[in-house]
Each structure stands twice: as structure tokens, then as C-alpha cells.
Enzyme design. Structure first.
Site, PDB file in Angstrom:
ATOM      1  NE  ARG A  98      -1.083 -11.675   7.512  1.00 18.90           N
ATOM      2  CZ  ARG A  98      -1.176 -11.398   6.238  1.00 18.90           C
ATOM      3  NH1 ARG A  98      -2.295 -11.671   5.605  1.00 18.90           N
ATOM      4  NH2 ARG A  98      -0.178 -10.886   5.572  1.00 18.90           N
ATOM      5  CG  ASP A 125      -0.857  -0.105   9.413  1.00 19.17           C
ATOM      6  OD1 ASP A 125      -1.606  -0.260   8.435  1.00 19.17           O
ATOM      7  OD2 ASP A 125       0.367  -0.342   9.369  1.00 19.17           O
ATOM      8  CG  LEU A 131       5.169   3.964  -6.722  1.00 22.36           C
ATOM      9  CD1 LEU A 131       4.769   4.649  -5.424  1.00 22.36           C
ATOM     10  CD2 LEU A 131       5.435   4.997  -7.810  1.00 22.36           C
ATOM     11  CE  LYS A 150       2.072  -6.606  10.510  1.00 19.73           C
ATOM     12  NZ  LYS A 150       2.053  -6.284   9.074  1.00 19.73           N
ATOM     13  CG  ASN A 151       4.307  -3.341   9.234  1.00 23.42           C
ATOM     14  OD1 ASN A 151       4.180  -4.540   8.992  1.00 23.42           O
ATOM     15  ND2 ASN A 151       3.290  -2.495   9.235  1.00 23.42           N
ATOM     16  NE  ARG A 189      -1.043  -3.320   0.831  1.00 25.28           N
ATOM     17  CZ  ARG A 189      -0.671  -3.911   1.958  1.00 25.28           C
ATOM     18  NH1 ARG A 189      -1.423  -4.824   2.509  1.00 25.28           N
ATOM     19  NH2 ARG A 189       0.464  -3.591   2.529  1.00 25.28           N
ATOM     20  N   PRO A 190      -0.664  -1.941  -5.588  1.00 26.98           N
ATOM     21  CG  PRO A 190      -0.615  -0.049  -6.940  1.00 26.98           C
ATOM     22  CD  PRO A 190      -1.324  -0.653  -5.765  1.00 26.98           C
ATOM     23  CB  CYS A 229      -4.557  -7.721   0.024  1.00 25.23           C
ATOM     24  SG  CYS A 229      -4.285  -6.087   0.678  1.00 25.23           S
TER      25      CYS A 229
END
Ligand code: EPU
Length: 425
Positions: A403, A311, A126, A22-23, A122-123, A117
Site C-alpha cells: 500500500r 509513520d 474534525l 503516497k500521503n 481514527r474519527p 482501522c
């Protein structure tokens, strides 16, 4: 189908094939935006809700997307809409991966700020800082990021943290910048190399070297390309853990052993029994799990690759709930990633969260209970616990799990697990 009933206690048996990552697929899909009037073909794309969301996002921008089996084709028009619809960005934070290609190739992007989330704040500071260094103008207005640029310029960019998403966004932006971009302190996750291979296929010169320094030579035009998504290391490890936790005898096919070294090393330390087979005679790399006794307690710290992946942290904690002693698991990436611990405790686990560390006292048994997933990997951990528990576990909010895990119910059933999906009334 948002509830899974798991009747635990069956040692899993058989073979399971790993899905595409997925990632890796998500940033590669976003990278198609670099291709004006051309096509990208991507093979081994998993069938997941996050992939559907990215598909919807690209379609909303004008990209024609077709899917046949696990192969997807992206036909990109000469011009696209540069606004990411708010509902899609709210649904999936990885939507912010369109920012780099849009600003670089079309000169503008409007993206709702992704916000927090369930696993942390989770900004994307960067990502924005790097784009500004390359010459983009970035403004925040009414909760939206407005970014614009004439033509980005290659620069030396140092990332304050090896962020996966920032590395990907900046690689894609650098592909159409003038001159060379050198990104330092980059993420080194395998998904980054998969994206680099795609950019190379488009005609971009990308050196990743695996050292945390990536050089991208910007080009003036791209060519159509075709690539294959790498196997999903997190999904593969989740099934390996399912085998370990049920005392099963399973083989997980299509793995890249060097992508999952961190888990294998920790499992070895904990006394699990498994063997890794190298690809030969047309067969793929695989990991076979063999029955062994209780796991020994271990200590783990999550870190960027090649460290232990965040994860897999929830699934590993689930495995350690029945270890023979006290384990310590420190979470260093996302501050809110222990939501599932209280749910595991409802099943009889003994987990105490002290700051960013889970202290897990091994128990002799887990008991089925109704538990609720707060995010994707938390859901996977609860299913694993259910497989290793006595009686029936009801895992609610399965929509999170879908997901990231393609057909997890069918795959587990094929391994002999007693699991069934149910709609919540
Ligand atoms: N961070 C910043 N500023 C930024 C970007 C990141 O402070 O501009 C911080 C984050 O808050 C976090 C850390 O850096 O504390 C790591 O975040 P990173 O950017 O590396 O993560 P990401 O790109 O948002 C990807 C995966 C996640 C995975 C992380 C870490 C995708 C689509 N998502 O997220 O996957 O946990 O890397 O490996 O690739 C999942 O699949 O369940 C999942 C959450």
C-alpha cells in the site's frame, strides 16, 4: 505475492531512489474533483495499491484517469457522482478526502463512515465540524455521512488537533467557498504544502506560512493545473534505517532534508553515521549512510510535524531493538500502533508495551522467524528487523506493505539484500 522471505545479515550497499509521497499524492488526487470540465496532470506519482484505490474511487465518480509511467492525468467531467462506494472507503480511509471537494463544488457527498482501522479508531469529526462551520448540513444515516450545502462560506476555523486529513479536506472545501477561510492549528506536514501548491496552480490564493495557520481565498472557478508530488519522506527514512540497521553503506536519493530532520536528529543522537548532500550540478539532495557500531539507546515521542512522525515509529523501534541499552518510544497519535512489537519479540527482541510507551531493551541479536504485518508501517518494521536478523524471516501480509512501498523487494535486492516474494499457499 503476500509473503516476503528475508535472509538477513547482508550490509546493504548502493543507491536507492525515493518514490513520490503516497500521503501527498492521495489528497492531491482528491483535489482534482474541484476541476469541472478541466484537467490535472500530476508527476512523480508512486505506483502503489493506495494510489490504485484512489484511482478506482475517482473513476467510480466519473473522472477519466490515465497513467503513463509516473505521470497521471485526471480529466474531470462537468458533473460527477457524489457517492463514495463503500468497498473502496473500507479499503482505504484516505477515501474520506473526497468529502471536502465534493460538498464544496457539487453541493453534496455521501460517504460511508470510515470506522476504525488496525492502528486506531481514527474519527473524522474534525473534518465534519469544519464543514458544518462553513455552512454544510451533515447527517449520519445508516452508517453513512450525508453532507450537503448550497455554497460554502469562508470562516475562521480552529482545529482542536492539527489533523492532516482535516486540514486537507478543509483547504479543498475552502477553495470554492465564498470569501476567505482561515484555518488555525492546522497540520504542518510537508504534504500540506504540496496540496497548497496544487490549489495555487488551480488559481486559488493559499497562504500556508508554515505556522499552523492557513488562509484560503475562495474562487468561483478553477483552471487546469500540473504539479509534481514531493519525495516520500517516510519511504526515504525507511531505507536510511535499513542502511543503519545492516551496517551498510547506502545513498538515498531525492530527499528533502528539512522533511526528515526529526529522524536525522534522533539518528545523530543515537550515534549513527550519515551525511547529507545538498543538490548541485543537476544532482538531487541525498543522504548517505555509513557503517557505525551499535546505536545508543534514545527516547522518542511521536508528534505532528515537525515532531517525530508516527509513520516511522515502528521502523525506529525495530532499529532500537539492537541498541546498546534501554530506549523509550512514546506513541501519541494512534493508540494501536504497537501491533508489531509482539512479532519483533518472536524474533528475539525485548519490547515491553507500557500504555502508549514501548520500552525496548537492546539485545545482541535477532533471529529470523515467521511474522505477520498488521498494517503498512508495521510490515516495514518487520522487513527491517529481518534484514538485521540471523537466518530467514518470513513476513506475511505483504499486501499492507505494498500500500505504501513501491517495489520494496526490487529496491532492497538492488541494494544487495537477499529478499524474495512468495505467494502464500
Ligand atoms: N483525529 C481526530 N479527529 C479527526 C481527525 C483526526 O480525532 O477528525 C485524530 C486521529 O484519530 C489521530 C490524530 O488525530 O489520533 C491524527 O490523525 P490525522 O487526521 O492527522 O491523520 P490522517 O489524516 O488520518 C495521515 C496519514 C497517516 C499518518 C497521519 C499522521 C494520509 C493519507 N495518512 O492520516 O499515514 O499516520 O496523517 O501523520 O495522509 C501511513 O501512511 O501509514 C499513515 C497511516
Amino acid at each position: 505475492m503476500n509473503k516476503m522471505l528475508v535472509r538477513g545479515g547482508t550490509p546493504l550497499k548502493g543507491r536507492v531512489r525515493t518514490q513520490g509521497a503516497k500521503n501527498a499524492a492521495l489528497p492531491i488526487m482528491a483535489s482534482c474533483l474541484l476541476l469541472k470540465g478541466q484537467k490535472m496532470v500530476l508527476d512523480n506519482v508512486p505506483d502503489l495499491q493506495d494510489i490504485d484505490t484512489m484511482t478506482e474511487l475517482l473513476r467510480s465518480m466519473g473522472v477519466v484517469v490515465a497513467r503513463e509511467g509516473d505521470s497521471m492525468e485526471f480529466d474531470v467531467p462537468e458533473d460527477v457522482s457524489c457517492e463514495a462506494p463503500e468497498p473502496l472507503v473500507r479499503k482505504m480511509r484516505a477515501s474520506s478526502l473526497v468529502l471536502g471537494p465534493l460538498v464544496a463544488r457539487y453541493g453534496r457527498a455521501i460517504l460511508p463512515m470510515p470506522g476504525g482501522c488496525s492502528i486506531g479508531s481514527r474519527p473524522i469529526d474534525l473534518h465534519l465540524k469544519g464543514l458544518i462551520q462553513m455552512g454544510a448540513k451533515v447527517e449520519m444515516r445508516g452508517g453513512f455521512v450525508h453532507a450537503s450545502a448550497d455554497r460554502l462560506r469562508g470562516r475562521r476555523i480552529y482545529l482542536d488537533f492539527p489533523s492532516v486529513g482535516a486540514t486537507e479536506n478543509l483547504m479543498m472545501a475552502a477553495a470554492f467557498a465564498m470569501g476567505e477561510t482561515i484555518i488555525e492549528n492546522t497540520a504542518r506536514e510537508p504534504e500540506i504544502d504540496n496540496l497548497a501548491a496544487v490549489l495555487r496552480g488551480m488559481g486559488v490564493k493559499v497562504d500556508t506560512e508554515g505556522t499552523g495557520c492557513i488562509r484560503v481565498g475562495g474562487v468561483d472557478g478553477f483552471r487546469s493545473c500540473k504539479e509534481r508530488v514531493i519525495p516520500d519522506r517516510i519511504e526515504a527514512c525507511t531505507y536510511i534505517l535499513a542502511g543503519v540497521m545492516t551496517g551498510g553503506e547506502i545513498t538515498v536519493e531525492d530527499v528533502v532534508p528539512e522533511h526528515i530532520d526529526a529522524l536525522l536528529a534522533k539518528l545523530e543522537e543515537a550515534g549513527a553515521s550519515f551525511s547529507v548532500s545538498a543538490a548541485k550540478n543537476g544532482a538531487e539532495n541525498s543522504v548517505a549512510v555509513h557503517p557505525a557500531g551499535k546505536l545508543r539507546p534514545i527516547s522518542i515521542k511521536t508528534m505532528p510535524f515537525p515532531g517525530f512522525p508516527t509513520d516511522l515509529q515502528p521502523q525506529m523501534v525495530a532499529a532500537l531493538t539492537k541498541a546498546g541499552g534501554v530506549s523509550f518510544v512514546e506513541e501519541n497519535l494512534f493508540q494501536a500502533r504497537f501491533s508489531y512489537a509482539a512479532e519483533l519479540n518472536r524474533m528475539g527482541a525485548d519490547i515491553d508495551i507500557k500504555g502508549n510507551t514501548a520500552v525496548i531493551k537492546g539485545v545482541d541479536r535477532l533471529d529470523g522467524a515467521t511474522v505477520s504485518a498488521a498494517d503498512l508501517r508495521a510490515g516495514a518494521a518487520l522487513i527491517l528487523a529481518g534484514l538485521a536478523a540471523e537466518g530467514v524471516t518470513r513476513v506475511e501480509n505483504m499486501e499492507y506493505v505494498f500500500r505504501g512501498y513501491d517495489a520494496i523487494d526490487a529496491k532492497l535486492r538492488a541494494l544487495g539484500a537477499d529478499v524474495v516474494l512468495e505467494a502464500v499457499e
